[in-house]
Design an enzyme around this catalytic site. Structure first.
Site, PDB file in Angstrom:
ATOM      1  N   CYS A 169       0.821  -1.210   0.000  1.00 50.18           N
ATOM      2  CA  CYS A 169       0.000   0.000   0.000  1.00 50.18           C
ATOM      3  C   CYS A 169       0.858   1.265   0.000  1.00 50.18           C
ATOM      4  CB  CYS A 169      -0.861  -0.040   1.251  1.00 50.18           C
ATOM      5  SG  CYS A 169      -1.816   1.430   1.473  1.00 50.18           S
ATOM      6  N   ARG A 176     -12.701   0.951  -5.827  1.00 56.56           N
ATOM      7  CA  ARG A 176     -12.249   0.856  -4.424  1.00 56.56           C
ATOM      8  C   ARG A 176     -11.533   2.141  -4.009  1.00 56.56           C
ATOM      9  NH1 ARG A 176      -8.365  -1.268  -0.658  1.00 56.56           N
ATOM     10  NH2 ARG A 176      -9.446  -2.599   0.839  1.00 56.56           N
TER      11      ARG A 176
HETATM   12  P1  IMP Z   1      -0.991  -6.960   3.782  1.00 55.17           P
HETATM   13  O1  IMP Z   1      -1.490  -8.147   4.550  1.00 55.17           O
HETATM   14  O2  IMP Z   1      -0.086  -6.114   4.618  1.00 55.17           O
HETATM   15  O3  IMP Z   1      -0.352  -7.336   2.487  1.00 55.17           O
HETATM   16  O4  IMP Z   1      -2.262  -6.032   3.476  1.00 55.17           O
HETATM   17  C1  IMP Z   1      -3.409  -6.486   2.809  1.00 55.17           C
HETATM   18  C2  IMP Z   1      -4.469  -5.409   2.827  1.00 55.17           C
HETATM   19  O5  IMP Z   1      -4.013  -4.231   2.135  1.00 55.17           O
HETATM   20  C3  IMP Z   1      -5.756  -5.739   2.117  1.00 55.17           C
HETATM   21  O6  IMP Z   1      -6.615  -6.539   2.867  1.00 55.17           O
HETATM   22  C4  IMP Z   1      -6.362  -4.365   1.817  1.00 55.17           C
HETATM   23  O7  IMP Z   1      -7.091  -3.832   2.885  1.00 55.17           O
HETATM   24  C5  IMP Z   1      -5.140  -3.505   1.631  1.00 55.17           C
HETATM   25  N1  IMP Z   1      -4.880  -3.221   0.222  1.00 55.17           N
HETATM   26  C6  IMP Z   1      -4.991  -4.017  -0.859  1.00 55.17           C
HETATM   27  N2  IMP Z   1      -4.569  -3.418  -1.971  1.00 55.17           N
HETATM   28  C7  IMP Z   1      -4.181  -2.184  -1.601  1.00 55.17           C
HETATM   29  C8  IMP Z   1      -3.651  -1.071  -2.323  1.00 55.17           C
HETATM   30  O8  IMP Z   1      -3.375  -1.109  -3.520  1.00 55.17           O
HETATM   31  N3  IMP Z   1      -3.445   0.064  -1.598  1.00 55.17           N
HETATM   32  C9  IMP Z   1      -3.709   0.141  -0.280  1.00 55.17           C
HETATM   33  N4  IMP Z   1      -4.155  -0.907   0.437  1.00 55.17           N
HETATM   34  C10 IMP Z   1      -4.393  -2.049  -0.220  1.00 55.17           C
END
Ligand code: IMP
Length: 504
Positions: free
Chosen positions: A323, A425
């Site tokens: 993100c 989104r």
């Molecule tokens: P991770 O487990 O740290 O990889 O985060 C996953 C979460 O990031 C997802 O469940 C979403 O809420 C969020 N997310 C997914 N795609 C994006 C993006 O492109 N930008 C910001 N947040 C994202």
């Protein structure tokens, strides 16, 4: 002191930090260990995803196109968690993924997929391919809906000429073991066991098909020590993501038709008018379905979603591994404070029944222990589950990392180019492609093998943490945890340091 009697120290800590204008995230927070009579194996991991949807482990897979489609959702539910099928799929494809999860394991299959006796084997096989059915057992019906036979995997395996009619390869009804409608699971199981049958069609008085039991499923349900997360019909639980535009109501209808357990209204900014209108529209049209809404990261927003009727609230704006929202938009609260402040505000506003899902930013099992101790009911994972066999996408060879799989943010340029849902989104559905502003990156993660390996590490680490904190249940973590802020040198000490690790 019995758990629950004192005000959680977590709350006092949050207030102190808030007063200093500080918001914290995972590496900065740790807990003292507590006197404990709980061995890690005693810890009970049962919790909730939404008000009425339970989990047997507090692990949820993210609604992302490189994380959760049917295979991941099946694996998560079989493990005791739940998967949220992403909305980059067309509504039909997403509903059919839900259907695949729901039909993975059955108590009584009330409406088995059947084929007419006039069909050829080719027609049956194309139906299997088109619908993505993994099973091979099809009751065959005549024009009046009466059972005339059953096609099984063996019949299909030995069939050399697919142009023949299904009635040529099926076992005819007279040679099948059948039972009248209304027979229970236990009796059905004993009957199949005694006559060594793999399935038992149920028949109405007029000879029409009333349902189907499968031996393997009943065995797992009745005898197994299954940890699977199932609904009242013993089918795996599954959730699916939707957006907030009016057109999304059709998606919701298709998902609910396939018995999707939870509708997750999935946006980057959940505290909006369009979120409120979407929750209201779903309630108006579909009544008392389970709705999880998000994402938010401040207490006011969490309480607003609860007031609007959400049954679960997803917290996380900007913590995700892929993100860039915080860099691009300057928005988002560091995740431990976000989760803690939202969970506390919900409890204090009388919404303790509404679970908080800590979404994003967790890199290891210790982070899950922290999120749960700060009041989350479960954690949602993207990056940690990406790269596994069950995540969509191919394994590719990378000279540095060897085998890798793609993992991309739903707000990455490539995801937004590929899918309107991804643009929506991030509120960019009306922007020209060359003007899209990415809030995520496209990445690759090492190939990790079966997702159960990751899930074992997450739940095993969580059990260790609960043992250290003397918490028998997830709910007790909040009352047992004594948090403190870790200094930068403390953080260095927390990791492996002063040596070169050669094995985990
Ligand atoms: P991770 O487990 O740290 O990889 O985060 C996953 C979460 O990031 C997802 O469940 C979403 O809420 C969020 N997310 C997914 N795609 C994006 C993006 O492109 N930008 C910001 N947040 C994202």
């Amino acid at each position: 002191m019995k758990a629950g009697v004192q005000r959680p120290q977590v709350y006092t800590f949050l207030e102190m930090m808030n007063d200093l204008g500080l918001r914290l995230t995972y590496p900065e927070v740790r807990f003292e260990s507590r006197y404990s009579e709980i061995m890690p194996s005693d810890a009970e991991l049962d919790t909730k995803f939404s008000e009425r949807v339970a989990l047997r482990v507090p692990i949820v897979s993210a609604a992302m196109d490189t994380v959760t489609e049917a295979d991941m959702a099946i694996a998560l539910a079989e493990y005791g968690g739940i998967g949220v099928i992403h909305r980059g799929l067309t509504p039909k494809a997403q509903a059919s993924a839900v259907d695949r999860v729901k039909h993975r394991q059955n108590g009584l299959i009330e409406n088995p997929i059947t084929v007419p006796e006039t069909w050829s084997v080719t027609q049956l096989q194309s139906l299997r391919r088109e619908k993505g059915y993994l099973f091979h057992r099809f009751p065959v019906l005549d024009g009046a809906g009466k059972l005339v036979g059953l096609v099984t995997r063996k019949d299909l395996d030995v069939c050399e000429d697919e142009h023949v009619s299904v009635s040529k390869i099926m076992t005819v009804a007279e040679d099948l073991e059948t039972a009248p409608k209304g027979i229970g699971k236990r009796e059905a199981y004993e009957r199949m066991r005694n006559c060594k049958r793999e399935s038992l069609p149920l028949i109405n008085k007029d000879g029409t098909l009333a349902g189907l039991y499968l031996f393997e499923d009943l065995k797992r349900i009745l005898l197994g020590h299954s940890t699977a997360n199932v609904d009242s019909n013993d089918q795996l639980r599954v959730a699916a993501a939707v957006g907030t535009s009016e057109a999304e109501m059709e998606r919701v209808a298709l998902l609910l038709e396939k018995k999707c357990d939870v509708i997750v209204i999935d946006t980057a900014h959940g505290h909006t008018q369009s979120m409120r209108l979407m929750i209201e529209a779903i309630r108006r049209e579909f009544g008392d379905v389970e709705i999880v809404a998000g994402n938010v990261s401040d207490p006011e927003a969490a309480v607003a979603l609860a007031n609007w009727g959400a049954n679960g609230i997803k917290v996380g704006q900007g913590p995700g591994s892929i993100c860039t929202t915080r860099v691009v938009a300057g928005i988002g609260v560091p995740q431990v404070s976000a989760v803690g402040n939202c969970a506390r505000a919900l409890r204090e506003a009388g919404f303790e029944r509404i679970p908080v899902i800590a979404d994003g930013g967790m890199e290891n099992s210790g982070d899950l222990v922290i999120a749960l101790s700060f009041g989350a009911s479960c954690g949602m994972f993207g990056g940690m589950l990406a790269g596994t066999d069950e995540a969509p996408g191919e394994i590719v060879y990378d000279p540095e990392l060897k085998q890798v799989k793609k993992y991309r943010g739903m707000g990455s340029l490539s995801a937004m180019r590929d899918s309107r849902a991804a643009r929506e989104r991030y509120g960019q559905q009306d922007r020209a492609v060359q003007k899209l502003v990415a809030e995520g990156v496209e990445a690759r993660v090492p190939y990790k093998g079966k997702v159960t390996l990751v899930l074992d590490k997450l739940s095993g680490g969580l059990r260790q943490g609960m043992g250290y904190l003397g918490a028998r249940t997830i709910g007790e973590l909040l009352h047992q945890a004594r948090p403190f802020r870790v200094s930068p040198v403390g953080m260095r000490e927390s990791g492996v340091h002063g040596v070169q690790a050669v094995a985990e």
